[in-house]
Design a protein around this motif. Structure first.
Motif, PDB file in Angstrom:
ATOM      1  N   SER A  57       1.616  24.075  15.929  1.00  0.00           N
ATOM      2  CA  SER A  57       2.985  24.245  16.412  1.00  0.00           C
ATOM      3  C   SER A  57       3.228  25.677  16.863  1.00  0.00           C
ATOM      4  O   SER A  57       2.498  26.601  16.471  1.00  0.00           O
ATOM      5  N   VAL A  71       8.952  17.135  15.562  1.00  0.00           N
ATOM      6  CA  VAL A  71       9.210  18.187  16.550  1.00  0.00           C
ATOM      7  C   VAL A  71      10.629  18.171  17.091  1.00  0.00           C
ATOM      8  O   VAL A  71      11.032  19.105  17.791  1.00  0.00           O
ATOM      9  N   HIS A 127       2.965  24.189  11.360  1.00  0.00           N
ATOM     10  CA  HIS A 127       2.477  22.814  11.322  1.00  0.00           C
ATOM     11  C   HIS A 127       1.189  22.669  12.135  1.00  0.00           C
ATOM     12  O   HIS A 127       0.997  23.359  13.144  1.00  0.00           O
ATOM     13  N   LEU A 171       2.805  16.061  21.329  1.00  0.00           N
ATOM     14  CA  LEU A 171       2.840  17.383  20.700  1.00  0.00           C
ATOM     15  C   LEU A 171       2.672  18.490  21.738  1.00  0.00           C
ATOM     16  O   LEU A 171       3.315  19.542  21.650  1.00  0.00           O
ATOM     17  N   TRP A 191       3.056  22.479  21.313  1.00  0.00           N
ATOM     18  CA  TRP A 191       1.905  22.706  20.441  1.00  0.00           C
ATOM     19  C   TRP A 191       0.684  23.027  21.299  1.00  0.00           C
ATOM     20  O   TRP A 191       0.574  22.570  22.437  1.00  0.00           O
ATOM     21  N   THR A 220      12.891  19.691  22.693  1.00  0.00           N
ATOM     22  CA  THR A 220      12.332  20.780  21.890  1.00  0.00           C
ATOM     23  C   THR A 220      12.675  22.145  22.487  1.00  0.00           C
ATOM     24  O   THR A 220      12.935  23.100  21.756  1.00  0.00           O
TER      25      THR A 220
END
Length: 271
Positions: A61, A114, A66, A41, A46, A244
């Motif tokens: 996030s 993600v 999230h 993450l 994140w 991402t």
């Protein structure tokens, strides 16, 4: 928040002395290293929004919709809690996971969250069926050793929630519970599918000789070295970060096909 060199070095130091063992079945492999989840993450942007000095970890996030909470002092069976806040166009949802859920299985859910999905959602039981699990008439799948069960539960308005339980082998679903996972009726189906797919996969998970595992887990010497495990973790983080970042720069509709992430270490290093 990319994973720092210091954090990667700490992960490497932890695993440098752990001779990896192939551990199966996956539902009995024990929790493993939670950084498989938190590092993934962090690589996806994140950030930690909880008190840095608290044992509780909350990661949020970039869009603040999230969050993932890990509470090692929880008084309930849930140690991990994954939440999505509602938006003008999408509902909120909630999922929770017990202490002994393998980190690699939970990591499959957060990886799917993600990274943009491009495939049509499928019935999560399809993955269990493909892996040879027994599907019964009530819409549930049981592992070959009968120690793990994936069940859909009807809710209002024809929606279904998903409940997963692992028990000590030899007792069926009535044995002492090892861990649970629960996805409410609004959780995206692709996340449930990611969990079940990773759970039912035949490839073993890697655990050290003295890592915590459940009774009945089978461990055999692995052809992988500790450095293989560390390198696979680092490469997965790089891929997550690249995907991402690309998705944020060039948002694509859910129907377009996205490149696949590297599989977990036992799969990627055996090919």
């Amino acid at each position: 928040m990319p994973v720092s060199e210091r954090q990667l070095a700490a992960f490497a130091d932890t695993h440098a002395w752990r001779v990896p063992f192939d551990t199966s079945p996956r539902h009995l492999a024990g929790p493993g290293d939670g950084r498989h989840v938190t590092h993934g993450l962090a690589a996806a942007g994140w950030t930690r929004t909880s008190d840095p000095l608290s044992p509780e970890i909350v990661l949020t996030s970039p869009d603040h919709r999230h969050s993932l909470q890990f509470d090692p002092q929880s008084t309930t069976a849930a140690r991990w809690r994954l939440r999505a806040e509602p938006t003008d166009t999408e509902p909120g949802w909630y999922a929770e996971f017990g202490e002994l859920v393998p980190a690699e299985i939970l990591g499959a859910v957060t990886d799917a969250l993600v990274t943009p999905s491009t495939a049509e959602p499928r019935d999560p039981l399809d993955a269990a069926d493909t892996a040879g699990w027994l599907i019964d008439a009530r819409g549930a799948a049981s592992s070959p050793d009968a120690a793990c069960r994936v069940e859909r539960r009807p809710e209002r308005n024809a929606a279904v929630s998903w409940h997963v339980e692992a028990h000590e082998p030899g007792h069926g679903p009535r044995g002492p519970r090892l861990w649970h996972a629960w996805f409410d009726a609004r959780t995206p189906t692709r996340l449930v599918d990611a969990f079940v797919t990773a759970l039912a996969a035949p490839a073993p998970l890697q655990r050290g000789m003295y890592d915590r595992t459940a009774h009945g887990a089978v461990q055999e010497p692995s052809p992988l070295s500790p450095q293989h495990v560390v390198d696979a973790h680092t490469e997965r983080l790089r891929a997550l970060r690249a995907r991402t970042r690309a998705a944020r720069r060039h948002p694509q509709p859910e129907t377009a096909k996205a490149p696949a992430l590297p599989p977990s270490p036992p799969v990627s290093l055996r090919r």
